[in-house]
Write an enzyme that holds these catalytic residues in place. Structure first.
Site, PDB file in Angstrom:
ATOM      1  N   CYS A 153       0.793  -1.236   0.000  1.00  0.00           N
ATOM      2  CA  CYS A 153       0.000   0.000   0.000  1.00  0.00           C
ATOM      3  C   CYS A 153       0.827   1.288   0.000  1.00  0.00           C
ATOM      4  O   CYS A 153       0.456   2.246  -0.699  1.00  0.00           O
ATOM      5  CB  CYS A 153      -1.020  -0.006   1.131  1.00  0.00           C
ATOM      6  SG  CYS A 153      -0.493  -0.720   2.678  1.00  0.00           S
ATOM      7  N   ARG A 164       7.587 -10.745   5.519  1.00  0.00           N
ATOM      8  CA  ARG A 164       7.356 -10.496   6.946  1.00  0.00           C
ATOM      9  C   ARG A 164       8.030 -11.596   7.748  1.00  0.00           C
ATOM     10  O   ARG A 164       7.906 -12.775   7.402  1.00  0.00           O
ATOM     11  CB  ARG A 164       5.856 -10.441   7.255  1.00  0.00           C
ATOM     12  CG  ARG A 164       5.153  -9.329   6.489  1.00  0.00           C
ATOM     13  CD  ARG A 164       3.670  -9.300   6.757  1.00  0.00           C
ATOM     14  NE  ARG A 164       2.994  -8.446   5.777  1.00  0.00           N
ATOM     15  CZ  ARG A 164       1.685  -8.375   5.632  1.00  0.00           C
ATOM     16  NH1 ARG A 164       0.906  -9.103   6.423  1.00  0.00           N
ATOM     17  NH2 ARG A 164       1.147  -7.600   4.713  1.00  0.00           N
ATOM     18  N   GLN A 203       0.636 -11.141  -2.525  1.00  0.00           N
ATOM     19  CA  GLN A 203      -0.742 -10.710  -2.293  1.00  0.00           C
ATOM     20  C   GLN A 203      -1.387 -10.275  -3.602  1.00  0.00           C
ATOM     21  O   GLN A 203      -0.745  -9.629  -4.435  1.00  0.00           O
ATOM     22  CB  GLN A 203      -0.773  -9.532  -1.318  1.00  0.00           C
ATOM     23  CG  GLN A 203      -0.361  -9.887   0.102  1.00  0.00           C
ATOM     24  CD  GLN A 203      -0.464  -8.687   1.022  1.00  0.00           C
ATOM     25  OE1 GLN A 203       0.127  -7.653   0.743  1.00  0.00           O
ATOM     26  NE2 GLN A 203      -1.204  -8.821   2.108  1.00  0.00           N
ATOM     27  N   ASP A 258      -3.076  -7.829  -4.376  1.00  0.00           N
ATOM     28  CA  ASP A 258      -3.351  -6.558  -3.728  1.00  0.00           C
ATOM     29  C   ASP A 258      -3.939  -5.542  -4.704  1.00  0.00           C
ATOM     30  O   ASP A 258      -3.498  -5.456  -5.855  1.00  0.00           O
ATOM     31  CB  ASP A 258      -2.049  -5.984  -3.161  1.00  0.00           C
ATOM     32  CG  ASP A 258      -2.183  -5.570  -1.713  1.00  0.00           C
ATOM     33  OD1 ASP A 258      -3.314  -5.505  -1.233  1.00  0.00           O
ATOM     34  OD2 ASP A 258      -1.149  -5.326  -1.069  1.00  0.00           O
ATOM     35  N   HIS A 267      -5.555  -1.312  -4.480  1.00  0.00           N
ATOM     36  CA  HIS A 267      -5.899  -0.154  -3.654  1.00  0.00           C
ATOM     37  C   HIS A 267      -6.724   0.803  -4.495  1.00  0.00           C
ATOM     38  O   HIS A 267      -6.326   1.174  -5.602  1.00  0.00           O
ATOM     39  CB  HIS A 267      -4.638   0.508  -3.106  1.00  0.00           C
ATOM     40  CG  HIS A 267      -3.890  -0.399  -2.174  1.00  0.00           C
ATOM     41  ND1 HIS A 267      -2.828  -1.168  -2.594  1.00  0.00           N
ATOM     42  CD2 HIS A 267      -4.089  -0.707  -0.869  1.00  0.00           C
ATOM     43  CE1 HIS A 267      -2.395  -1.894  -1.575  1.00  0.00           C
ATOM     44  NE2 HIS A 267      -3.137  -1.637  -0.528  1.00  0.00           N
ATOM     45  N   LYS A 281     -12.237  -3.431   8.783  1.00  0.00           N
ATOM     46  CA  LYS A 281     -12.163  -4.307   7.622  1.00  0.00           C
ATOM     47  C   LYS A 281     -13.282  -5.331   7.619  1.00  0.00           C
ATOM     48  O   LYS A 281     -13.949  -5.566   8.634  1.00  0.00           O
ATOM     49  CB  LYS A 281     -10.802  -5.009   7.562  1.00  0.00           C
ATOM     50  CG  LYS A 281     -10.447  -5.806   8.809  1.00  0.00           C
ATOM     51  CD  LYS A 281      -9.047  -6.412   8.696  1.00  0.00           C
ATOM     52  CE  LYS A 281      -8.686  -7.178   9.962  1.00  0.00           C
ATOM     53  NZ  LYS A 281      -7.425  -7.932   9.833  1.00  0.00           N
ATOM     54  N   HIS A 340      -8.404  -0.929   0.679  1.00  0.00           N
ATOM     55  CA  HIS A 340      -7.473  -2.039   0.443  1.00  0.00           C
ATOM     56  C   HIS A 340      -8.313  -3.287   0.178  1.00  0.00           C
ATOM     57  O   HIS A 340      -9.300  -3.518   0.882  1.00  0.00           O
ATOM     58  CB  HIS A 340      -6.613  -2.328   1.681  1.00  0.00           C
ATOM     59  CG  HIS A 340      -5.892  -1.149   2.240  1.00  0.00           C
ATOM     60  ND1 HIS A 340      -4.523  -1.049   2.243  1.00  0.00           N
ATOM     61  CD2 HIS A 340      -6.344  -0.014   2.845  1.00  0.00           C
ATOM     62  CE1 HIS A 340      -4.165   0.081   2.832  1.00  0.00           C
ATOM     63  NE2 HIS A 340      -5.257   0.726   3.207  1.00  0.00           N
TER      64      HIS A 340
END
Length: 646
Positions: A337, A366, A384, A386, A388, A472, A518
Site C-alpha cells: 500500500c 514479513r 498478495q 493486492d 488499492h 475491515k 485495500h
C-alpha cells in the site's frame, strides 16, 4: 429486581443475585442440563456466578463457539488433575483452550512421557470426569496466591502471579486440583464424556527461546463419543488432504533450508497453477476497471515510517538493509500500500478521475518466528493479490459493494460456498493502538456495515480485530471438512491518505483527501492455494489444474498416435502430457488417478485405427470411445462452465 435481555430481544425480570443457571432452569430443566457457561453483557462467565445488574444474557451450550471453548478450558484443568495424580510434583505453565481442543504446558521434573502414556492419562481423566466434581471459583489475595504456589514449588505460576494486580486474582478447584485461573469454567466435570489426547510437543515457557523447554500435551473432548469419533474421522481425512503432503506428491512446491525457512519454491506445475489463478483474477479486474502496477521488492525505510508500518511492525520485521551510502536504509517490502500511495501521488488528480484502482500481485516479506512457520499458510515471503482504490467519500460505499461482488465471484468460481463475513471493528475500550481521527473511523465503520447489509452477507461483528489503520471485512470460509479459514479481506482506510498527503481537486476547485480501500480476494496466493488444495483434496477444477489430460499409450506401437493426439490437444489449448513409460496400462491408470489428473486417454491399436480416444474421467471411470474433436468439445465445455472439482 433486575432486567435480563435475551438474544431474541425478550426481557424478563429476576431477583438480583440470580445466576445464569437459575435462569436456565426457570426456562426449562432440559436447557439447564445443556448450559456450559453464559455470556453477560458480552463477557463469557461461569453459569454459577451471581448477576446483580441489568444486562444482556446468552446461555452458552455446546453449539456455541464460546461454549466449546469453555469446556475445552475446563478439560485442560481436568488433564492437569490427572497428571498431578499420575506424576506427583508436576509443575504447570498455562493450559488454554485453542481452536480445536486444548493444551497444557507442563514441567515433569526431568521425567519423560511418550505417546503411549497419553492413553493412560486420558483414562485417568475419564475416571475423574465421572465424579461430576464442581468447578469452584475463589477470589484470593496476591499474598495468598504466592503462598499457595510457593508451597507447591511451582515457579511458573509464581511468575504469572507476579504480573497480576492484587484484587484480580482467582483460583479454580475441581476435585483435588487447584489452579490459578480467571475462568470461566463449565459447571462440573460430568459434561466431559469423550476424551482424546492427541499429541505431545515441546514449547518454550512463555514462547521465549531463552526459557526452559516444557512439555506440551494437546487434547480434545466432546459431550458424546459419537462426536469424538466423527471428529477423529475428519482429522484422518485432513491428514490425507494436508497441502504439504499433496504439494509434494503433486509436484507443486518445495522448501529449501539453503534458500531459507518460510520461503517457498514453486515447481513448474505449481507455478502454472499460480499463473492460472493470477490470470483468472487479472481478467476480472480489468473488466472492473482496475489498472495494473508493479512495485519493487524493497523500499526506503522512510516510506514505512511515513505509512506507520515501521512504528507498528519494525521490531518484528526483517531489519533494515544498509547501503554504502551513509544513513541510507532500505527494507524488504512488508506491504504494497505505501508504494501504491506514491504511484497515486505521482500525478495530479481531479474528482473526475476518481475512483482510481491500482492492482498488483506484489510479493511482500514479513518475519515469522521459526515455530510459527507452517507450509504455505505461514511463510516469510508471499504474494498478495493486492489492489488499492482511491475514491471520493461519496463513492466509498459503491466501490466497497463492487469489491464484495468480486470476492464472491472468486469464491463461487472455486466452489467456496459456505462463508461468513466478519466485520472487524476497533476495540471498544483500547483506542491507543489505532491511528486516525474518531470521525474518520466512524465513517469507515459505517460504510462497511451498510455495504455488508446491502449485499445480504451473513455477518458477525468482532471488536478489536480491525487493522491499526482502519476497519475491515474479513471473509471466513469453511472448507470441505468444515474448517474455518480467513480468505479475502476488504479494508476502508482514511488514514494513509492523510499520512501521504494524497489529494484530488474537487468540483469546488478545492483540494480534498481521497478515501482508500485495500482489498485482496485471495489474501495471499500461498495461503489461498494451501486452503484450495485441502478443500478439494488436490482435485482442482479442470480450468485450473496444471495437467488436464494424461495420454496413456498401451504400448510403444501407439506412441506416434499419442503424439498426434497431444499435438491436437495443444492446438486446442488443452494441457496434456504423454505417459510413455514401458509400464502396464493398469499401473499407468492407477498412478494417473493418484496424481489427480482429471482426464485419461487410453490409446491402443483400435483407437489409432478409428482415430478415436478411449476416455476415462477421475472418479467417474470409463466414458467410452470418442472422436478427438468430440473430446475437445467436452473439455472446453467443462472449462468454460468452470464447474467445480468432483
Amino acid at each position: 429486581m433486575i432486567n435480563i435481555t435475551f438474544p431474541d430481544g425478550a426481557v424478563r425480570q429476576y431477583e438480583a443475585g440470580v445466576t445464569a443457571m437459575d435462569i436456565a432452569k426457570s426456562i426449562s430443566e432440559g436447557l439447564a442440563r445443556k448450559v456450559l457457561a453464559a455470556k453477560f453483557n458480552g463477557q463469557v462467565t461461569d453459569a454459577s456466578r451471581p448477576i446483580t445488574t441489568d444486562g444482556t444474557l446468552q446461555l452458552l451450550t455446546w453449539t456455541d463457539t464460546e461454549g466449546k471453548s469453555t469446556m475445552w478450558h475446563s478439560s485442560a484443568h481436568l488433564m492437569a488433575e490427572a497428571l498431578e495424580e499420575l506424576y506427583p510434583g508436576t509443575k504447570f505453565g498455562i493450559g488454554p483452550a485453542i481452536e480445536n481442543g486444548f493444551y497444557y504446558d507442563i514441567d515433569l521434573g526431568g521425567r519423560a512421557i511418550s505417546d503411549e502414556d497419553l492413553e493412560k492419562i486420558g483414562a485417568k481423566m475419564a475416571d475423574l470426569a465421572k465424579k461430576n466434581n464442581v468447578y469452584e471459583r475463589k477470589e484470593v489475595s496476591k499474598a495468598d496466591a504466592i503462598k499457595y504456589f510457593t508451597e507447591k514449588s511451582d515457579e511458573y505460576k509464581l511468575e504469572l502471579i507476579n504480573d497480576l494486580q492484587d484484587g484480580t486474582i482467582s483460583f479454580y478447584t475441581q476435585g483435588n486440583f487447584t489452579d490459578l485461573c480467571r475462568g470461566p469454567h463449565i459447571p462440573n466435570t460430568g459434561f466431559i464424556k469423550a476424551i482424546k489426547l492427541t499429541n505431545i510437543a515441546g514449547a518454550y515457557w512463555r514462547g521465549n527461546e531463552k526459557n526452559k523447554m516444557l512439555t506440551r500435551i494437546y487434547g480434545i473432548t466432546f459431550p458424546t463419543q459419537k462426536e469424538l469419533d466423527e471428529y477423529l474421522t475428519l482429522v484422518e481425512e485432513a491428514k490425507k488432504r494436508d497441502h504439504r503432503k499433496l504439494g509434494k506428491e503433486l509436484e507443486l512446491f518445495t522448501f529449501s533450508e539453503k534458500v531459507g525457512l518460510g520461503l517457498p519454491l514453486w515447481l513448474p506445475k505449481g507455478a502454472l497453477l499460480r499463473e492460472r489463478l493470477q490470470s483468472f483474477l487479472q481478467k476480472a479486474q480489468i473488466e472492473s476497471g482496475y489498472m495494473p502496477v508493479v512495485t519493487p521488492h524493497i523500499g526506503n525505510k522512510n516510506l514505512y515510517i511515513t505509512s506507520g508500518h515501521y512504528e507498528k511492525y519494525g521490531k518484528d520485521s526483517f531489519q533494515p538493509i544498509t547501503t554504502p551510502e551513509e544513513g541510507e536504509e532500505f527494507m524488504l517490502k512488508p506491504m504494497n500500500c505505501p508504494h501504491h500511495c506514491e504511484i497515486y501521488k505521482s500525478s495530479p488528480k481531479s474528482y473526475k478521475d476518481l475512483p482510481v484502482r491500482f492492482a498488483e500481485f506484489g510479493t511482500v516479506y514479513r518475519y515469522e518466528q521459526h515455530g510459527e512457520l507452517h507450509g504455505l499458510t505461514r511463510v516469510r515471503g508471499f504474494t498478495q493479490d493486492d489492489a488499492h482504490l482511491f475514491c471520493r467519500p461519496d463513492q466509498v460505499k459503491e466501490e466497497f459493494c463492487k469489491v464484495i461482488d468480486l470476492v464472491l465471484y472468486v469464491f463461487k468460481s472455486l466452489n467456496f460456498t459456505d462463508y461468513t463475513a466478519q466485520i472487524s471493528l476497533r476495540d471498544k475500550e483500547d483506542r491507543a493502538k489505532y491511528i486516525g481521527s474518531e470521525e474518520n473511523w466512524n465513517l469507515a465503520e459505517q460504510a462497511i456495515i451498510e455495504s455488508a447489509a446491502e449485499k445480504g452477507l451473513r455477518t458477525v461483528v468482532e471488536y478489536g480485530e480491525a487493522a491499526f489503520y482502519g476497519p475491515k471485512l474479513d471473509f471466513m470460509v469453511k472448507d470441505a471438512l468444515g474448517r474455518k479459514w480467513q480468505l479475502g479481506t476488504i479494508q476502508v482506510d482514511y488514514n494513509l491518505p492523510e499520512r501521504f498527503e494524497l489529494e484530488y481537486v474537487g468540483a469546488d476547485n478545492q483540494k480534498h483527501r481521497p478515501v482508500m480501500i485495500h482489498r485482496a480476494p485471495f489474501g495471499s496466493l500461498e495461503r489461498f492455494i494451501a486452503v484450495l488444495i485441502e478443500h478439494c483434496g488436490g482435485k482442482f477444477p479442470l480450468w485450473l489444474t496444471p495437467t488436464q489430460v494424461k495420454i496413456l499409450p498401451i504400448s510403444d506401437k501407439n506412441q506416434a498416435y499419442a503424439e498426434k493426439v497431444a499435438e491436437l490437444l495443444k492446438n486446442a489449448e488443452i494441457r496434456a502430457e504423454i505417459d510413455d513409460r514401458n509400464e502396464k496400462i493398469g499401473k499407468k491408470i492407477r498412478e494417473t488417478e493418484l496424481a489427480k489428473i482429471p482426464y485419461m486417454l487410453v490409446l491402443g491399436e483400435k483407437e489409432a485405427a478409428e482415430d478415436k480416444v478411449a476416455v476415462r474421467r477421475q472418479a467417474k471411470g470409463d466414458l467410452g470411445a470418442m472422436e478427438i474433436s468430440q473430446f475437445i468439445e467436452l473439455v472446453k465445455d467443462e472449462v468454460t462452465s468452470r464447474r467445480p472439482f468432483e
